[in-house]
Motif scaffolding. Structure first.
Motif, PDB file in Angstrom:
ATOM      1  N   ALA A   1       0.848  -1.193   0.000  1.00 41.64           N
ATOM      2  CA  ALA A   1       0.000   0.000   0.000  1.00 41.64           C
ATOM      3  C   ALA A   1       0.882   1.240   0.000  1.00 41.64           C
ATOM      4  CB  ALA A   1      -0.898   0.011   1.229  1.00 41.64           C
ATOM      5  N   THR A   2       0.301   2.354  -0.433  1.00 42.70           N
ATOM      6  CA  THR A   2       0.997   3.641  -0.378  1.00 42.70           C
ATOM      7  C   THR A   2       0.035   4.679   0.178  1.00 42.70           C
ATOM      8  OG1 THR A   2       0.354   4.257  -2.621  1.00 42.70           O
ATOM      9  CG2 THR A   2       2.455   3.119  -2.378  1.00 42.70           C
ATOM     10  N   ARG A   3       0.598   5.698   0.801  1.00 44.27           N
ATOM     11  CA  ARG A   3      -0.213   6.813   1.290  1.00 44.27           C
ATOM     12  C   ARG A   3       0.659   8.059   1.255  1.00 44.27           C
ATOM     13  NH1 ARG A   3       0.865   7.949   6.893  1.00 44.27           N
ATOM     14  NH2 ARG A   3       2.169   6.323   7.793  1.00 44.27           N
ATOM     15  N   ARG A   4       0.006   9.199   1.340  1.00 41.74           N
ATOM     16  CA  ARG A   4       0.730  10.454   1.298  1.00 41.74           C
ATOM     17  C   ARG A   4       0.261  11.329   2.446  1.00 41.74           C
ATOM     18  NH1 ARG A   4       1.717  13.967  -4.052  1.00 41.74           N
ATOM     19  NH2 ARG A   4       2.864  15.639  -3.048  1.00 41.74           N
ATOM     20  N   PHE A   5       1.217  11.980   3.108  1.00 40.63           N
ATOM     21  CA  PHE A   5       0.905  12.926   4.171  1.00 40.63           C
ATOM     22  C   PHE A   5       1.786  14.140   3.958  1.00 40.63           C
ATOM     23  CE2 PHE A   5       1.450  14.715   8.448  1.00 40.63           C
ATOM     24  CZ  PHE A   5       0.123  14.937   8.768  1.00 40.63           C
TER      25      PHE A   5
ATOM     26  N   ARG B   1       5.687  10.663   1.017  1.00 44.43           N
ATOM     27  CA  ARG B   1       5.000   9.427   0.637  1.00 44.43           C
ATOM     28  C   ARG B   1       5.466   8.313   1.569  1.00 44.43           C
ATOM     29  NH1 ARG B   1       2.614   9.434  -4.487  1.00 44.43           N
ATOM     30  NH2 ARG B   1       3.064  11.319  -5.658  1.00 44.43           N
ATOM     31  N   TYR B   2       4.548   7.445   1.939  1.00 42.93           N
ATOM     32  CA  TYR B   2       4.837   6.290   2.783  1.00 42.93           C
ATOM     33  C   TYR B   2       4.456   5.049   1.983  1.00 42.93           C
ATOM     34  CZ  TYR B   2       5.163   9.673   6.559  1.00 42.93           C
ATOM     35  OH  TYR B   2       5.527  10.729   7.339  1.00 42.93           O
ATOM     36  N   THR B   3       5.414   4.159   1.797  1.00 45.38           N
ATOM     37  CA  THR B   3       5.187   2.947   1.019  1.00 45.38           C
ATOM     38  C   THR B   3       5.380   1.744   1.922  1.00 45.38           C
ATOM     39  OG1 THR B   3       6.049   4.071  -0.944  1.00 45.38           O
ATOM     40  CG2 THR B   3       5.882   1.663  -1.040  1.00 45.38           C
TER      41      THR B   3
ATOM     42  N   GLU C   1       7.826   0.067   6.351  1.00 49.44           N
ATOM     43  CA  GLU C   1       7.293   1.246   5.687  1.00 49.44           C
ATOM     44  C   GLU C   1       8.451   2.201   5.418  1.00 49.44           C
ATOM     45  OE1 GLU C   1       3.198   3.398   6.143  1.00 49.44           O
ATOM     46  OE2 GLU C   1       4.524   4.048   7.753  1.00 49.44           O
TER      47      GLU C   1
ATOM     48  N   SER D   1       7.342   8.883  -5.591  1.00 48.78           N
ATOM     49  CA  SER D   1       6.759   7.541  -5.567  1.00 48.78           C
ATOM     50  C   SER D   1       7.842   6.501  -5.862  1.00 48.78           C
ATOM     51  CB  SER D   1       5.657   7.444  -6.625  1.00 48.78           C
ATOM     52  OG  SER D   1       5.168   6.138  -6.704  1.00 48.78           O
TER      53      SER D   1
END
Length: 90
Positions: free
Chosen positions: A11-15, A19-21, A38, A44
């Protein structure tokens, strides 16, 4: 303190601008669990399902210490949790 991480992007997310992968690594053998890590990055480094290899800087920090009591012996000890961080080398 660089580490090489190989695995599948779960999964990936952005704050903000980071980016956190989340990556699942291959299990060492058929009877053990895979590890999950993580990695923080500016750009990306992959999409869900991608097999990737990433070089990351290993870091970390100590959290606030707390007291814990052993339920069997009654001994009180101070525990300082440590969090590890992984930042992609970009």
């Amino acid at each position: 303190m660089q580490v090489l991480i190989r695995g599948r992007v779960e999964a990936t997310r952005r704050f903000d601008k980071t980016r956190y992968t989340r990556i699942v690594t291959p299990a060492p053998d058929p009877y053990s669990r895979p590890q999950t890590v993580e990695i923080r990055s500016k750009a990306s480094i992959g999409q869900a399902g991608d097999e990737i290899t990433v070089v990351a800087m290993l870091g970390g920090y100590s959290r606030k210490p707390f007291r814990a009591t052993d339920k069997e012996t009654g001994e009180v000890s101070t525990i300082t949790p440590v969090d590890l961080t992984l930042d992609a080398v970009e």
